[in-house]
Write an enzyme that holds these catalytic residues in place. Structure first.
Site, PDB file in Angstrom:
ATOM      1  N   LYS A 119       0.868  -1.181   0.000  1.00  0.00           N
ATOM      2  CA  LYS A 119       0.000   0.000   0.000  1.00  0.00           C
ATOM      3  C   LYS A 119       0.901   1.226   0.000  1.00  0.00           C
ATOM      4  O   LYS A 119       1.552   1.553   0.988  1.00  0.00           O
ATOM      5  CB  LYS A 119      -0.920   0.016   1.221  1.00  0.00           C
ATOM      6  CG  LYS A 119      -1.909   1.163   1.154  1.00  0.00           C
ATOM      7  CD  LYS A 119      -2.994   1.047   2.204  1.00  0.00           C
ATOM      8  CE  LYS A 119      -4.086   2.079   1.990  1.00  0.00           C
ATOM      9  NZ  LYS A 119      -3.625   3.452   1.976  1.00  0.00           N
ATOM     10  N   CYS A 415      25.972  32.228  20.218  1.00  0.00           N
ATOM     11  CA  CYS A 415      26.889  33.370  20.295  1.00  0.00           C
ATOM     12  C   CYS A 415      26.248  34.633  20.858  1.00  0.00           C
ATOM     13  O   CYS A 415      26.934  35.619  21.095  1.00  0.00           O
ATOM     14  CB  CYS A 415      27.481  33.668  18.921  1.00  0.00           C
ATOM     15  SG  CYS A 415      26.262  34.306  17.772  1.00  0.00           S
TER      16      CYS A 415
HETATM   17  S1  IVH Z   1      -6.464  -0.095  -5.092  1.00  0.00           S
HETATM   18  C1  IVH Z   1     -10.853  -0.004  -4.452  1.00  0.00           C
HETATM   19  N1  IVH Z   1      -3.930  -0.555  -4.626  1.00  0.00           N
HETATM   20  O1  IVH Z   1      -5.151   3.436  -1.003  1.00  0.00           O
HETATM   21  C2  IVH Z   1      -9.453  -0.016  -4.865  1.00  0.00           C
HETATM   22  N2  IVH Z   1      -4.915   1.392  -3.681  1.00  0.00           N
HETATM   23  O2  IVH Z   1      -7.835   3.640   0.555  1.00  0.00           O
HETATM   24  C3  IVH Z   1      -8.708   1.139  -4.332  1.00  0.00           C
HETATM   25  N3  IVH Z   1      -3.356   2.781  -2.427  1.00  0.00           N
HETATM   26  O3  IVH Z   1      -6.969   5.902  -2.656  1.00  0.00           O
HETATM   27  C4  IVH Z   1      -7.408   1.348  -4.913  1.00  0.00           C
HETATM   28  N4  IVH Z   1      -1.584   1.530  -2.740  1.00  0.00           N
HETATM   29  O4  IVH Z   1      -4.449   5.957  -2.867  1.00  0.00           O
HETATM   30  C5  IVH Z   1      -4.978   0.270  -4.411  1.00  0.00           C
HETATM   31  N5  IVH Z   1      -1.686  -1.067  -4.320  1.00  0.00           N
HETATM   32  C6  IVH Z   1      -2.726  -0.250  -4.118  1.00  0.00           C
HETATM   33  C7  IVH Z   1      -2.610   0.930  -3.370  1.00  0.00           C
HETATM   34  C8  IVH Z   1      -3.730   1.730  -3.161  1.00  0.00           C
HETATM   35  C9  IVH Z   1      -2.052   2.642  -2.193  1.00  0.00           C
HETATM   36  C10 IVH Z   1      -4.177   3.893  -1.904  1.00  0.00           C
HETATM   37  C11 IVH Z   1      -4.932   4.649  -2.956  1.00  0.00           C
HETATM   38  C12 IVH Z   1      -6.368   4.648  -2.531  1.00  0.00           C
HETATM   39  C13 IVH Z   1      -6.273   4.261  -1.104  1.00  0.00           C
HETATM   40  C14 IVH Z   1      -7.523   3.481  -0.760  1.00  0.00           C
END
Ligand code: IVH
Length: 672
Positions: A119, A415
């Protein structure tokens, strides 16, 4: 007609060439040409594109990445399909519950396959490609509509402007990803900002968000943004079977897909992945705040659907908090090399992610006011990766009334001189050049690795030497004797000898390192290199006028002013004179100009025994040659180390001169 035809051909050639070098620079961190050579190609392309604007479509030319005139505000952009958010899991039990919920909903007992992904802690964006060309992009906003940041997205080098060589691209497609800034880039950006007296960003995510939401895309183009793509929102006339296929397709189309994504057979493998990523996290060069588990099959995803704005088929599993609650016992002031006063919170020590945290930077008075931080406050602190800990917020209900409001002092704690806050700057500064704290920081900088590189001269020794009045400026280091050092704490005969030897060794640094070592405001490693290339000798630089300096690309009036001011100050010229008298002599860039290595292209294969490859590269470059990683017919020498790779055979086939490490050492000795 012929002229036009060859110009159009040249345009295509230049576009491909620049795209190739962008990739080497931005994706592989391994450029093959110098900045100046790159700029030359870019200028040629811009000129040709302008001349033949009526005959070509430059939508996906690399020239589009350099930014355009500032906007007044961003337009609203409605996503073709809503951008959902994820519900959160905080423990393994939560992950198992998620799996159970799905099974119950689907009414089946079979193991479900998932895709697990890091994530990424950045800014979610939506990208529209029409006929394979990037036409628009927006931030997530409220999920239905966000801000149209197309011009800023175009500046991101890892974002394809055109999907190439794919026959299967839908007419219109919506691709989702996360814009991030890597941890190293973030640190460099913040350093640049604080050197220039600007406010630092609190963390890489804020830096990415702030950069993406710049109304002036030229500013964005200078920010080290990167993007990983992970989803498709809409694809006209194309269907996918599962998330894994989506990721593979995105990668095949040239989008950057995170290398740590994985397909798993069941939920236990997802939990195992979560454990692996918890460990791997510290080693990544960008921030992640958890993992995302997604049901692989799109058909199953569709059956599961969404509740309110989160899909039932995916969950974000957050890592254990990198935040903790503690209290601020005091706020102290640190004086930096350029005299900037930084308030630092001294806190009751608290463990965060395996490290005990007891201080956090508060940046400046504006930041303290904005967060209303007071001495005695109970606060939430955060530590991420190896970024300096931050105070996230104050827990105000816990205030007792005895907390004390903090004000930056009027005088320097080191200083006692008056402190000034220059117009337009967030930082307060001590402008006394003799300030002991500044002198200490300056000497620390002077001896550091990128500068004079005096090994074994740490902060403790410098402080003792200053406290005992044995040294007063960097030049004094070159007058140290055994007698001066032997009296210091924990300095035995051997360590004294070693230190004196490394001081001696540092006497003829490359000019660029010497310039950097001087610690001239706004003159970092990059500008020092530029100055070396332009002026060749220290004397030329000392004599340079502001006009001469500003005529150099990349040097503006502020930097030029800072350089001329530095050399005008008699204390600085005296210090340089003292260095020279002690035998410090930076290597002029002209002396080795006509070296045998000038213009020659080197490639290394196998392990070198004398120094690491990075050092070998520095040497070749300092002698006017270049180092590449791919073997071409333009390679002049292949240097063969221990256990060489397949490139040796290829070099022999191509009839390219191969030399041993000893030959190489001989070659560089002769020329330097
Ligand atoms: S999938 C429904 N994949 O997490 C699917 N999101 O809370 C949503 N994010 O706004 C997106 N890494 O900014 C997905 N590998 C990943 C992600 C990811 C970060 C963030 C993204 C999204 C938030 C969702």
């Amino acid at each position: 007609m012929i002229k036009e035809k060859s110009a159009l051909k040249r345009i295509e050639e230049l576009q491909d060439l620049i795209n190739y070098h962008n990739k080497r620079y931005y994706q592989f961190d391994d450029p093959e040409i110098s900045d100046a050579e790159y700029d030359k190609l870019m200028t040629e392309l811009i000129q040709l594109e302008n001349t033949y604007a009526d005959h070509i479509d430059s939508t996906y030319s690399p020239t589009q990445r350099v930014g355009a005139a500032p906007l007044e505000k961003f337009d609203t952009f409605t996503h073709l399909t809503p951008m959902l958010s994820l519900s959160n899991a905080f423990s393994k039990d939560d992950i198992l519950d998620f799996n159970e919920r799905i099974n119950r909903f689907l009414d089946n007992a079979k193991d479900i396959s998932f895709v697990v992904e890091p994530k990424l802690d950045g800014v979610a964006v939506n990208l529209i490609y029409e006929g394979g060309t990037f036409t628009a992009g927006a931030t997530r906003g409220d999920g239905t509509a966000g801000e149209n940041v197309t011009r800023n997205l175009k500046t991101i080098h890892s974002l394809p402007l055109q999907i190439k060589n794919a026959s299967d691209i839908p007419d219109k497609i919506e691709i989702r990803g996360e814009v991030i800034i890597g941890i190293d880039s973030f640190k460099k950006l913040n350093k640049r900002r604080s050197d220039a007296g600007e406010t630092a960003f609190a963390n890489p995510r804020n830096a990415a968000a702030g950069s993406l939401r710049q109304l002036d895309s030229k500013v964005t183009s200078k920010r080290p943004l990167d993007i990983f793509c992970y989803a498709i929102g809409y694809a006209k006339g194309k269907t996918f079977k599962n998330q894994w296929e989506i990721l593979q397709t995105l990668a095949g189309w040239g989008f950057k897909v995170n290398p740590h994504v994985k397909q798993t057979g069941n939920i236990n493998e997802c939990i195992q992945y979560y454990d692996e990523m918890t460990l791997l996290r510290e080693d990544l060069h960008y921030e992640i705040d958890g993992i995302v588990i997604k049901v692989d099959s799109l058909e199953t995803q569709a059956r599961l659907g969404a509740v309110s704005r989160s899909p039932r088929w995916a969950i974000a599993c957050k890592f254990p908090p990198t935040q903790a609650t503690t209290s601020i016992e005091n706020i102290i002031i640190q004086v930096g090399r350029t005299g900037v006063l930084t308030p630092v919170a001294k806190m009751k020590p608290v463990p965060i992610g395996g490290v005990t945290v007891s201080s956090a930077t508060l940046h400046n008075q504006d930041e303290i006011n904005k967060k209303d931080i007071r001495i005695g406050d109970t606060v939430i602190v955060q530590r991420a990766g190896d970024v300096i800990p931050e105070v996230v917020k104050v827990i105000k209900p816990q205030r007792t009334g005895s907390e004390r409001i903090f004000h930056m002092p009027d005088t320097c704690p080191s200083c006692g001189s008056r402190v000034v806050r220059l117009e337009g700057e967030a930082a307060c500064r001590c402008i006394n050049f003799d300030c002991p704290a500044q002198i200490r920081e300056n000497i620390k900088h002077f001896v550091s690795r990128g500068a004079m590189d005096i090994e074994g001269l740490g902060e403790k020794i410098i402080s003792q030497l200053l406290d005992e009045n044995i040294i007063n400026d960097p030049a004094d280091l070159y007058y140290l004797t055994k007698k001066d050092l032997i009296v210091l704490e924990r300095m035995a005969d051997k360590s004294v000898e070693n230190l004196l030897a490394s001081i001696e060794r540092s006497k003829s640094p490359p000019l660029e390192k010497f310039i950097f070592a001087l610690g001239i405001r706004h003159v970092g490693e990059h500008i020092s290199k530029i100055l070396t290339k332009e002026f060749f000798t220290l004397d030329n630089l000392i004599k340079a006028t502001a006009d001469e300096l500003t005529s150099i690309k990349e040097i503006g009036p502020e930097v030029a002013g800072s350089i001329t001011k530095y050399f005008r100050l008699s204390s600085n010229s005296k210090m340089i004179e003292k260095l020279r008298k002690a035998g410090v002599k930076p290597q002029d860039a002209t002396e080795k100009k006509p070296s045998e290595l000038t213009g020659k292209s080197f490639l290394f294969t196998g392990t070198l025994e004398s120094f690491p490859r990075s050092k070998a590269r520095d040497i070749v470059e300092s002698l006017g040659g270049n180092v590449s990683v791919s073997l071409t017919k333009n390679t002049d020498y292949v240097v063969v180390g221990k256990s060489p790779g397949s490139k040796l055979g290829k070099a022999q086939q191509l009839n390219i001169t191969t030399i041993s490490e000893d030959d190489f050492l001989e070659l560089i000795k002769e020329t330097s």
